[in-house]
Design a protein around this motif. Structure first.
Motif, mmCIF file in Angstrom:
data_model
loop_
_atom_site.group_PDB
_atom_site.id
_atom_site.type_symbol
_atom_site.label_atom_id
_atom_site.label_comp_id
_atom_site.label_asym_id
_atom_site.label_seq_id
_atom_site.Cartn_x
_atom_site.Cartn_y
_atom_site.Cartn_z
ATOM 1 N N ARG A 12 0.835 -1.203 0.000
ATOM 2 C CA ARG A 12 0.000 0.000 0.000
ATOM 3 C C ARG A 12 0.877 1.263 0.000
ATOM 4 N NH1 ARG A 12 -0.813 4.706 2.651
ATOM 5 N NH2 ARG A 12 -0.596 3.671 4.666
ATOM 6 N N ASP A 13 1.527 1.573 1.113
ATOM 7 C CA ASP A 13 2.358 2.780 1.136
ATOM 8 C C ASP A 13 3.572 2.586 0.219
ATOM 9 O OD1 ASP A 13 3.057 5.363 1.861
ATOM 10 O OD2 ASP A 13 2.729 5.021 3.991
ATOM 11 N N PHE A 46 -5.448 -0.047 -1.124
ATOM 12 C CA PHE A 46 -6.443 0.985 -0.817
ATOM 13 C C PHE A 46 -7.619 0.685 -1.760
ATOM 14 C CE2 PHE A 46 -6.419 5.857 0.189
ATOM 15 C CZ PHE A 46 -7.788 5.877 0.327
ATOM 16 N N ALA A 49 -9.291 3.028 -4.177
ATOM 17 C CA ALA A 49 -8.453 3.748 -5.150
ATOM 18 C C ALA A 49 -8.820 3.378 -6.582
ATOM 19 C CB ALA A 49 -6.973 3.458 -4.906
ATOM 20 N N LEU A 72 -6.911 -0.138 3.407
ATOM 21 C CA LEU A 72 -6.929 1.257 3.891
ATOM 22 C C LEU A 72 -8.197 1.965 3.413
ATOM 23 C CD1 LEU A 72 -5.380 3.554 5.368
ATOM 24 C CD2 LEU A 72 -4.364 4.155 3.175
ATOM 25 N N ARG A 74 -10.394 5.978 3.709
ATOM 26 C CA ARG A 74 -10.628 7.288 4.310
ATOM 27 C C ARG A 74 -11.802 7.151 5.277
ATOM 28 N NH1 ARG A 74 -11.635 10.775 -0.982
ATOM 29 N NH2 ARG A 74 -12.722 8.821 -1.410
ATOM 30 N N SER A 75 -12.041 8.211 6.045
ATOM 31 C CA SER A 75 -13.167 8.162 6.976
ATOM 32 C C SER A 75 -14.457 8.462 6.204
ATOM 33 C CB SER A 75 -12.940 9.157 8.110
ATOM 34 O OG SER A 75 -11.830 8.729 8.855
ATOM 35 N N ARG A 76 -14.772 7.611 5.297
ATOM 36 C CA ARG A 76 -15.970 7.765 4.447
ATOM 37 C C ARG A 76 -16.598 6.400 4.249
ATOM 38 N NH1 ARG A 76 -14.778 12.104 -0.404
ATOM 39 N NH2 ARG A 76 -14.069 13.762 0.961
ATOM 40 N N PHE A 98 -8.318 6.203 8.372
ATOM 41 C CA PHE A 98 -7.477 7.340 8.757
ATOM 42 C C PHE A 98 -8.190 8.667 8.543
ATOM 43 C CE2 PHE A 98 -6.027 9.389 4.785
ATOM 44 C CZ PHE A 98 -6.456 8.464 3.840
ATOM 45 N N LEU A 110 -8.542 19.296 4.694
ATOM 46 C CA LEU A 110 -9.884 18.790 5.019
ATOM 47 C C LEU A 110 -10.911 19.915 5.148
ATOM 48 C CD1 LEU A 110 -8.902 16.129 7.733
ATOM 49 C CD2 LEU A 110 -9.441 15.707 5.330
ATOM 50 N N GLU A 140 -3.709 10.828 10.802
ATOM 51 C CA GLU A 140 -2.707 11.217 9.815
ATOM 52 C C GLU A 140 -2.032 12.531 10.229
ATOM 53 O OE1 GLU A 140 -4.177 12.075 5.880
ATOM 54 O OE2 GLU A 140 -2.161 12.317 5.084
HETATM 55 C C1 ACO Z 1 -0.738 9.612 4.134
HETATM 56 C C2 ACO Z 1 -1.265 8.652 3.149
HETATM 57 O O1 ACO Z 1 -0.507 7.894 2.612
HETATM 58 S S1 ACO Z 1 -2.913 8.640 2.900
HETATM 59 C C3 ACO Z 1 -3.171 7.528 1.583
HETATM 60 C C4 ACO Z 1 -2.800 8.144 0.300
HETATM 61 N N1 ACO Z 1 -3.087 7.244 -0.763
HETATM 62 C C5 ACO Z 1 -3.810 7.601 -1.811
HETATM 63 O O2 ACO Z 1 -4.292 8.712 -1.910
HETATM 64 C C6 ACO Z 1 -3.922 6.574 -2.885
HETATM 65 C C7 ACO Z 1 -5.357 6.324 -3.323
HETATM 66 N N2 ACO Z 1 -6.111 7.528 -3.583
HETATM 67 C C8 ACO Z 1 -6.941 7.649 -4.672
HETATM 68 O O3 ACO Z 1 -7.023 6.794 -5.539
HETATM 69 C C9 ACO Z 1 -7.801 8.851 -4.708
HETATM 70 O O4 ACO Z 1 -7.183 9.920 -3.999
HETATM 71 C C10 ACO Z 1 -9.202 8.547 -4.075
HETATM 72 C C11 ACO Z 1 -9.941 7.536 -4.962
HETATM 73 C C12 ACO Z 1 -9.073 7.985 -2.667
HETATM 74 C C13 ACO Z 1 -10.025 9.826 -3.967
HETATM 75 O O5 ACO Z 1 -10.035 10.435 -5.222
HETATM 76 P P1 ACO Z 1 -10.904 11.743 -5.475
HETATM 77 O O6 ACO Z 1 -12.291 11.504 -5.021
HETATM 78 O O7 ACO Z 1 -10.710 12.109 -6.885
HETATM 79 O O8 ACO Z 1 -10.324 12.840 -4.464
HETATM 80 P P2 ACO Z 1 -8.872 13.471 -4.391
HETATM 81 O O9 ACO Z 1 -7.878 12.404 -4.201
HETATM 82 O O10 ACO Z 1 -8.638 14.428 -5.497
HETATM 83 O O11 ACO Z 1 -8.996 14.321 -3.044
HETATM 84 C C14 ACO Z 1 -9.088 13.699 -1.819
HETATM 85 C C15 ACO Z 1 -10.391 14.029 -1.113
HETATM 86 O O12 ACO Z 1 -10.472 13.192 0.046
HETATM 87 C C16 ACO Z 1 -10.501 14.010 1.226
HETATM 88 N N3 ACO Z 1 -9.837 13.282 2.258
HETATM 89 C C17 ACO Z 1 -8.507 13.108 2.416
HETATM 90 N N4 ACO Z 1 -8.292 12.288 3.444
HETATM 91 C C18 ACO Z 1 -9.500 11.956 3.926
HETATM 92 C C19 ACO Z 1 -9.895 11.114 4.970
HETATM 93 N N5 ACO Z 1 -9.000 10.461 5.707
HETATM 94 N N6 ACO Z 1 -11.199 10.957 5.217
HETATM 95 C C20 ACO Z 1 -12.102 11.603 4.457
HETATM 96 N N7 ACO Z 1 -11.787 12.410 3.450
HETATM 97 C C21 ACO Z 1 -10.475 12.573 3.189
HETATM 98 C C22 ACO Z 1 -9.820 15.285 0.772
HETATM 99 O O13 ACO Z 1 -10.121 16.333 1.642
HETATM 100 C C23 ACO Z 1 -10.432 15.449 -0.596
HETATM 101 O O14 ACO Z 1 -11.763 15.814 -0.400
HETATM 102 P P3 ACO Z 1 -12.554 16.882 -1.323
HETATM 103 O O15 ACO Z 1 -12.690 16.182 -2.646
HETATM 104 O O16 ACO Z 1 -13.836 17.037 -0.620
HETATM 105 O O17 ACO Z 1 -11.700 18.084 -1.358
#
Ligand code: ACO
Ligand code: KIV
Length: 513
Positions: A12-13, A46, A49, A72, A74-76, A98, A110, A140
């Motif tokens: 993942r990471d 994730f 993703a 992994l 998000r809090s959703r 997270f 956020l 986080e």
């Molecule tokens: C520290 C870390 O390593 S955290 C993990 C990081 N890993 C990744 O991001 C890899 C996978 N991520 C992805 O594929 C994409 O980011 C997805 C599918 C999760 C989300 O994609 P999108 O919906 O297009 O959103 P995008 O990535 O542009 O933005 C993130 C959104 O999540 C929100 N968000 C970030 N962290 C969290 C959380 N823990 N809980 C809820 N919402 C969160 C942001 O505020 C943003 O929200 P907004 O759209 O309302 O502004």
């Protein structure tokens, strides 16, 4: 001995390293190897993703039997539901939720205040609790979060049902003292902390990921999170093999141990490097190619007398065969003698000294002195070969619209100067044809290779050629900052050796046959 749980997030990471993309088959292959390595928990991806990552996490969940499998989120709710789907079939599933807690992340990313963060995280944990008995909650950017607020968030997460609380130093910002202090404070101040496990998740932006994980352990962390080879977002994560070997090697100091099968470390490192395409730097702790290699004479001498003089761990512990004594310009006589004995030559002191002096001259010019070079030195093929032909000059005419041609000027041992010209398929071929004319030797070029001896535009080019004549083959070597000149020198060197070898063979025939 206190057990430290290992949470592996290579899939993942680790996969968040720019340029890395693991498909399902690759994730399953790595997960199986992590199982052999004995990690306790595997974060497989994730799932929200992408559909591909959801499928890959599911494949890992179904394939692995001896580790907890984690997804992994998000809090959703939609992310939590994706993890539910992905972990179907897992023997021991766990959700990793997270939400960022630091002021910078709250304000800019956020756009939530403290209360909203608390409410959002609590709602997510409570929703998830309906489906998962094991939930890890990560605050986080905990490293840059106000300590009193972090205590508040942790208390909330425990009340809501989290079973592991993770304290990520998301941006690798903290010093070991500060990071350790967070664990100490949480242990002292958060009600119910004794009912959950505390986890450390560090990044290497300032090169402190491993030492911070160790500081967390010293202050009560039950689990460390990290990746194989330390890969991960930006400068990467804590390298699991480093923490495991630090605990193993310094049990006296840390008084804690992982249950990793340490002898699987080298194999796991190689597999992760191969499938992610992330090359392990030679000087990387534990798994770098030089981690158990010794080049300098004083170290090699110490190693030969007693390995513990320069090795605090044995290569066998991590699954390697043995340490390496690499011969180079810093090597000394002890290692040189040992190497020659390995090659089957036990030389008298005087001969050893003479050969050693020649070896040093060669080592000044070459990055690696190979076994072949040493054999050549021993047979006096590479140095001191009488120069029947000496290259004085080459002139090359090349254009992509005409046939390349070359002219060479060669001085013979008899003092004659021979100049010859020839054409060829390319510049090197033209040079070789001209040298053939000048030497009148009938030879076959059976190999040609070129490599740089150093780095940069002015790097020395080293050309190796193999020339054969009847059943005799010799290797010639040429060095120059110009590759055409290096090519010509290698060829002439080989010709001289061929002539010398002809003589040696006829002498040997007389003496010993
Ligand atoms: C520290 C870390 O390593 S955290 C993990 C990081 N890993 C990744 O991001 C890899 C996978 N991520 C992805 O594929 C994409 O980011 C997805 C599918 C999760 C989300 O994609 P999108 O919906 O297009 O959103 P995008 O990535 O542009 O933005 C993130 C959104 O999540 C929100 N968000 C970030 N962290 C969290 C959380 N823990 N809980 C809820 N919402 C969160 C942001 O505020 C943003 O929200 P907004 O759209 O309302 O502004
Ligand atoms: C999701 C969390 C644990 C993370 O990867 C980080 O904060 O670095």
């Amino acid at each position: 001995m206190r057990k430290i749980y290992v949470f592996d997030t290579t899939l993942r990471d680790g996969e968040q390293s720019p340029g890395v993309n693991l498909n399902t088959r690759e994730k399953v292959e790595i997960a199986h190897q992590l199982e052999k390595l004995g990690v306790d928990r595997i974060e497989a991806g994730f799932p929200a993703a992408s559909p591909g990552d959801l499928a890959a996490v599911n494949a890992v969940a179904r394939a692995v039997k001896n580790a907890t499998i984690i997804g992994l989120s998000r809090s959703r709710q939609q992310d939590i539901d994706a993890v539910r789907e992905a972990l179907q079939g897992a023997q021991d599933p766990c959700l990793h939720l997270f939400l960022a807690t630091s002021p910078i992340h709250r304000q800019y990313k956020l756009r939530m205040d403290k209360q909203q963060v608390l409410e959002n995280a609590e709602a997510a944990i409570r929703y998830a609790k309906k489906y998962f008995s094991k939930i890890e909650f990560s605050a986080e950017d905990a490293g840059r979060t106000e300590l009193d607020f972090l205590c508040e968030v942790t208390a909330m997460a425990i009340r809501a049902g989290a079973t592991v609380i993770n304290i990520p130093d998301t941006v690798g910002y903290l010093s070991p003292y500060e990071y350790g202090n967070i664990f100490k404070t949480l242990k002292e101040q958060v009600p119910g902390i004794e009912n959950v496990q505390l986890s450390a998740h560090c990044h290497d932006d300032l090169g402190m990921a491993t030492v911070n994980a160790l500081a967390a352990i010293m202050n009560g962390a039950d689990q460390i999170e990290g990746t194989i080879n330390g890969i991960g977002e930006r400068a990467g994560n804590t390298a699991i093999e480093e923490v495991a070997m630090a605990l193993e090697t310094r049990q006296d100091f840390f008084g804690a141990k992982t249950s990793l099968v340490l002898s699987e470390i080298a194999r796991t490192s190689r597999l992760v490097s191969k499938l992610t395409g992330m090359v392990v730097p030679g000087n990387k702790a534990i798994v770098g190619a030089n981690a158990f290699a010794h080049e300098s004479g004083i170290h090699q001498d110490g190693m030969l007398k007693e390995k513990t003089t320069y090795e605090i761990m044995s290569p066998e512990t991590i699954g390697l065969k043995e340490s390496k004594l690499v011969l180079g310009k810093h090597s000394g006589r002890h290692a040189f003698r040992e190497k020659l004995i390995d090659l089957g030559f036990d030389l008298e002191d005087e001969l050893l000294n003479q050969t050693f002096a020649k070896f040093k001259v060669l080592a000044d010019k070459k990055k690696d002195v190979t076994d072949e070079d040493l054999l050549a030195l021993l047979e006096e093929k590479l140095v001191d070969t009488p120069e029947v032909f000496k290259l004085e000059a080459i002139y090359v005419s090349y254009s992509n619209e005409s046939i390349p041609s070359a002219k060479v000027r060669i001085l013979t041992a008899a003092g004659d100067i021979i100049e010859e010209e020839a054409e060829g398929n390319g510049s090197v071929d033209a040079i070789y044809n001209a040298i053939d004319r000048a030497s009148t030797e009938e030879v076959t070029l059976s190999d040609y290779s070129i490599k740089s001896v150093s780095h940069g535009k002015d790097a020395l080019g080293e050309v190796h050629v193999v020339l054969s004549q009847n059943d005799v083959a010799v290797q010639g070597r040429g060095l120059s900052t110009d590759i055409l000149e290096a090519s010509a020198r290698a060829y002439v060197d080989a010709l001289n050796q061929l002539i010398e070898k002809r003589k040696t063979f006829s002498k040997r025939d007389r003496v010993s046959l």
